[in-house]
Scaffold this motif. Structure first.
Motif, PDB file in Angstrom:
ATOM      1  N   SER A 147       0.778  -1.248   0.135  1.00  0.00           N
ATOM      2  CA  SER A 147      -0.104   0.066  -0.114  1.00  0.00           C
ATOM      3  C   SER A 147       0.731   1.218  -0.037  1.00  0.00           C
ATOM      4  CB  SER A 147      -0.916  -0.032   1.287  1.00  0.00           C
ATOM      5  OG  SER A 147      -0.183   0.070   2.384  1.00  0.00           O
ATOM      6  N   GLY A 148       0.269   2.301  -0.212  1.00  0.00           N
ATOM      7  CA  GLY A 148       1.223   3.790  -0.118  1.00  0.00           C
ATOM      8  C   GLY A 148       1.105   4.258  -1.443  1.00  0.00           C
ATOM      9  N   LEU A 391      -5.262   9.766  -7.024  1.00  0.00           N
ATOM     10  CA  LEU A 391      -4.216  10.747  -7.302  1.00  0.00           C
ATOM     11  C   LEU A 391      -3.450  11.350  -5.919  1.00  0.00           C
ATOM     12  CD1 LEU A 391      -5.487  13.155 -10.158  1.00  0.00           C
ATOM     13  CD2 LEU A 391      -3.518  11.353 -10.016  1.00  0.00           C
ATOM     14  N   ALA A 392      -2.199  11.082  -5.813  1.00  0.00           N
ATOM     15  CA  ALA A 392      -1.643  11.766  -4.541  1.00  0.00           C
ATOM     16  C   ALA A 392      -1.438  13.322  -4.603  1.00  0.00           C
ATOM     17  CB  ALA A 392      -0.356  10.807  -4.434  1.00  0.00           C
ATOM     18  N   ASP A 397      -1.246  20.058 -10.074  1.00  0.00           N
ATOM     19  CA  ASP A 397      -0.050  20.051  -9.781  1.00  0.00           C
ATOM     20  C   ASP A 397       0.805  19.046 -10.633  1.00  0.00           C
ATOM     21  OD1 ASP A 397      -0.222  21.914  -7.647  1.00  0.00           O
ATOM     22  OD2 ASP A 397      -0.769  20.442  -6.174  1.00  0.00           O
ATOM     23  N   LEU A 398      -0.020  18.320 -11.551  1.00  0.00           N
ATOM     24  CA  LEU A 398       0.815  17.040 -12.413  1.00  0.00           C
ATOM     25  C   LEU A 398       1.609  18.170 -13.358  1.00  0.00           C
ATOM     26  CD1 LEU A 398      -2.316  14.684 -12.996  1.00  0.00           C
ATOM     27  CD2 LEU A 398      -0.094  14.182 -11.504  1.00  0.00           C
ATOM     28  N   LEU A 413       3.448  10.487 -12.463  1.00  0.00           N
ATOM     29  CA  LEU A 413       2.116  10.480 -11.843  1.00  0.00           C
ATOM     30  C   LEU A 413       1.809   9.868 -10.785  1.00  0.00           C
ATOM     31  CD1 LEU A 413      -0.783  10.651 -12.570  1.00  0.00           C
ATOM     32  CD2 LEU A 413      -0.848   8.581 -13.887  1.00  0.00           C
ATOM     33  N   PRO A 414       1.991  10.686  -9.644  1.00  0.00           N
ATOM     34  CA  PRO A 414       2.107  10.042  -8.173  1.00  0.00           C
ATOM     35  C   PRO A 414       0.558   9.514  -7.707  1.00  0.00           C
ATOM     36  CG  PRO A 414       2.476  12.382  -8.041  1.00  0.00           C
ATOM     37  CD  PRO A 414       2.549  11.974  -9.505  1.00  0.00           C
ATOM     38  N   VAL A 415       0.631   8.314  -7.389  1.00  0.00           N
ATOM     39  CA  VAL A 415      -0.754   7.880  -6.986  1.00  0.00           C
ATOM     40  C   VAL A 415      -0.648   7.386  -5.565  1.00  0.00           C
ATOM     41  CG1 VAL A 415      -1.504   7.763  -9.269  1.00  0.00           C
ATOM     42  CG2 VAL A 415      -0.566   5.635  -8.152  1.00  0.00           C
ATOM     43  N   ARG A 416      -1.672   7.016  -4.937  1.00  0.00           N
ATOM     44  CA  ARG A 416      -1.748   6.335  -3.630  1.00  0.00           C
ATOM     45  C   ARG A 416      -2.882   5.233  -3.702  1.00  0.00           C
ATOM     46  NH1 ARG A 416      -1.762  11.668  -1.021  1.00  0.00           N
ATOM     47  NH2 ARG A 416       0.166  11.951  -0.295  1.00  0.00           N
ATOM     48  N   TYR A 417      -2.828   4.174  -3.061  1.00  0.00           N
ATOM     49  CA  TYR A 417      -3.896   3.258  -2.975  1.00  0.00           C
ATOM     50  C   TYR A 417      -3.649   2.395  -1.781  1.00  0.00           C
ATOM     51  CZ  TYR A 417       0.407   0.399  -3.852  1.00  0.00           C
ATOM     52  OH  TYR A 417       1.613  -0.215  -4.104  1.00  0.00           O
ATOM     53  N   ASP A 418      -4.782   1.807  -1.232  1.00  0.00           N
ATOM     54  CA  ASP A 418      -5.038   1.366   0.205  1.00  0.00           C
ATOM     55  C   ASP A 418      -4.105  -0.095   0.338  1.00  0.00           C
ATOM     56  OD1 ASP A 418      -6.238   3.615   0.974  1.00  0.00           O
ATOM     57  OD2 ASP A 418      -8.114   3.032   0.323  1.00  0.00           O
ATOM     58  N   ALA A 419      -4.580  -0.992  -1.019  1.00  0.00           N
ATOM     59  CA  ALA A 419      -4.026  -2.236  -0.623  1.00  0.00           C
ATOM     60  C   ALA A 419      -3.660  -2.928  -1.991  1.00  0.00           C
ATOM     61  CB  ALA A 419      -5.051  -3.177  -0.256  1.00  0.00           C
ATOM     62  N   LEU A 420      -2.784  -3.508  -2.097  1.00  0.00           N
ATOM     63  CA  LEU A 420      -2.360  -4.297  -3.483  1.00  0.00           C
ATOM     64  C   LEU A 420      -3.061  -5.629  -3.385  1.00  0.00           C
ATOM     65  CD1 LEU A 420      -0.677  -4.555  -6.100  1.00  0.00           C
ATOM     66  CD2 LEU A 420       1.252  -5.342  -4.427  1.00  0.00           C
ATOM     67  N   LEU A 421      -4.018  -5.844  -4.381  1.00  0.00           N
ATOM     68  CA  LEU A 421      -4.838  -7.012  -4.483  1.00  0.00           C
ATOM     69  C   LEU A 421      -4.022  -8.099  -5.393  1.00  0.00           C
ATOM     70  CD1 LEU A 421      -8.394  -5.651  -4.577  1.00  0.00           C
ATOM     71  CD2 LEU A 421      -6.886  -6.432  -2.644  1.00  0.00           C
ATOM     72  N   PRO A 422      -4.203  -9.440  -5.132  1.00  0.00           N
ATOM     73  CA  PRO A 422      -3.679 -10.401  -5.806  1.00  0.00           C
ATOM     74  C   PRO A 422      -4.082 -10.449  -7.242  1.00  0.00           C
ATOM     75  CG  PRO A 422      -5.180 -11.279  -4.779  1.00  0.00           C
ATOM     76  CD  PRO A 422      -5.013  -9.785  -4.095  1.00  0.00           C
ATOM     77  N   ARG A 423      -3.206 -10.868  -8.341  1.00  0.00           N
ATOM     78  CA  ARG A 423      -3.532 -11.219  -9.642  1.00  0.00           C
ATOM     79  C   ARG A 423      -4.642 -12.174  -9.836  1.00  0.00           C
ATOM     80  NH1 ARG A 423       1.552 -12.927 -12.979  1.00  0.00           N
ATOM     81  NH2 ARG A 423       2.603 -11.632 -11.616  1.00  0.00           N
ATOM     82  N   GLU A 424      -5.310 -12.015 -10.717  1.00  0.00           N
ATOM     83  CA  GLU A 424      -6.363 -13.088 -11.091  1.00  0.00           C
ATOM     84  C   GLU A 424      -6.021 -14.439 -11.557  1.00  0.00           C
ATOM     85  OE1 GLU A 424      -9.060 -11.806 -14.095  1.00  0.00           O
ATOM     86  OE2 GLU A 424     -10.567 -10.586 -12.444  1.00  0.00           O
TER      87      GLU A 424
END
Length: 424
Positions: A147-148, A391-392, A397-398, A413-424
């Motif tokens: 995450s992050g 977007l972070a 500001d981009l 392109l700074p982005v944030r996310y809460d969780a990295l999910l597994p591939r299908e």
């Protein structure tokens, strides 16, 4: 002609009036409101004089109708030989490897060279690439933190380079050095001697590498793009080694930078518009329509490649002297309100969507099928695997990168996310 405000370069647009020649800054420092300047030029006169290349006789075409006709106008040549001597010498000195590809040719040479490349970019071959592209996409995302925050432009550049390298069967150990040299080549020629010196060195290295690659592949032909091109060239016996190498470089450049900007431009536009983001997340089947709208809305190639008038002519009532550069503004044409309803709005369901981002006519981008397949895989995979993607920074500001090439995209392109999910 530029000024600095809070550490940021301010566009010279406010210093320009419709009666004056557009400055080079129209391409390399347009400011935050790129389409605002495009719209202003189009509304005054869609064909307008510009000082680019600096000191040359040159014009831009900013409306859809004139752009469409320019693509098929036989008076506008793609041949380097049609350009002024000084420009030919500059390009040949800086990057001789780029002189012989199909974008610098008119029929019948262009027809001959495009036939060679088209044998590799068939719809069937692109569909066969889907599993490999999906795996490359997931492998890159697997390397993200749980995450992050990440810079998606790093991913955006890595993915198409890995895909085209896989397509060409370039060994993984060689891909880094090929990528760094190709990035330099993609902006040729530069306006200063130092970068053109580096460009010449990069050109020589890429040429030497591809000469070796062709020799090795001839001894062990496979199903990769290089092998396909070698077989086609040997069967027809009408292609030189220089043409093979030059078109390979073109494919690496086109298959890398423009697709990277499609990913970055499209994702930034989507993340700045929550309604469109939620629409695509809820219905991933809209991805093909969404990719076409990303291409239209913020065109990764904002102006067409080399076009030179071979005689005195007129475009939209404007006199164009012989041997003038004519820049077809794809991004401006894609925002022409005479063709697109509410062109300043992102609509991933837009139909019809007759954008010109891949060109039109004989020079329609041969690599378009690969870019479309990559886009149709990348966008839903990112949205599925990065939970809470956003977007972070504020969209304003981009920072956009403007260089000597015909492409346009983000520096980061700074982005944030809460969780990295597994591939299908």
């Amino acid at each position: 002609m530029t000024s600095v405000d809070d550490g940021k370069v301010v566009s010279v647009r406010k210093e320009w009036s419709p009666g004056r020649t557009l400055p080079p800054d129209f391409f390399n420092n347009p400011g935050d409101d790129v389409h605002g300047w495009d719209n202003e030029v189009r509304s005054h006169c869609p064909v307008h004089k510009i000082n680019h290349p600096p000191g040359a006789e040159a014009y831009v075409v900013a409306d859809y109708e004139t752009a469409l006709s320019a693509f098929g106008d036989p008076r506008l040549s793609k041949q380097l030989a049609a350009s002024p001597d000084w420009f030919q010498e500059q390009l040949k000195d800086a990057s001789p490897i780029l002189v012989h590809h199909m974008l610098n040719a008119d029929p019948p040479d262009h027809t001959r060279l495009r036939k060679l490349v088209s044998k590799a970019f068939t719809a069937r071959r692109m569909e066969r690439m889907r599993p490999a592209i999906q795996q490359i996409t997931d492998d890159l995302i697997d390397a993200f933190p749980e995450s992050g925050e990440v810079d998606l432009m790093t991913f955006a550049f890595d993915l198409p380079m890995n895909v085209i390298s896989e397509f060409l069967a370039i060994p993984p150990a060689d891909r880094g050095k090929v990528k760094s040299d190709v990035v330099l080549l993609s902006n040729a020629p530069y306006p200063d001697e130092e970068r053109n010196r580096l460009l010449k060195a990069a050109s020589d290295k890429v040429e030497q590498y591809l000469v070796g690659l062709l020799a090795d592949r001839r001894d062990d032909l496979g199903d990769d793009l290089v092998s396909v091109l070698i077989r086609a060239a040997d069967e027809d016996e009408v292609y030189s080694e220089e043409e093979l190498i030059s078109n390979l470089v073109l494919l690496i450049i086109a298959g890398h930078k423009t697709t990277a900007h499609l990913i970055g431009n499209g994702m930034s536009a989507l993340l700045a518009r929550p309604d469109q983001l939620e629409l695509l997340k809820a219905d991933p089947s809209l991805v093909e329509s969404a990719v076409e709208e990303f291409l239209r809305f913020e065109s990764p190639v904002f102006r067409g490649t080399l076009r030179i008038s071979t005689e005195d002519m007129e475009l939209a009532g404007v006199k164009i002297p012989k041997q003038s550069f004519v820049h077809v503004l794809l991004g401006a044409a894609n925002h022409d309100p005479a063709v697109f309803d509410n062109p300043g709005e992102l609509d991933i369901t837009r139909q019809p969507n007759r954008h010109l981002s891949f060109g039109h006519g004989p020079h329609f981008c041969a690599g378009a099928p690969l870019s479309r397949v990559e886009g149709s895989i990348v966008f839903p995979t990112l949205l599925r695997r990065l939970s809470g993607l956003r977007l972070a920074v504020a969209p304003s500001d981009l920072e956009w990168a403007f260089d000597n090439s015909t492409s346009r995209g983000l520096r980061s392109l700074p982005v944030r996310y809460d969780a990295l999910l597994p591939r299908e």
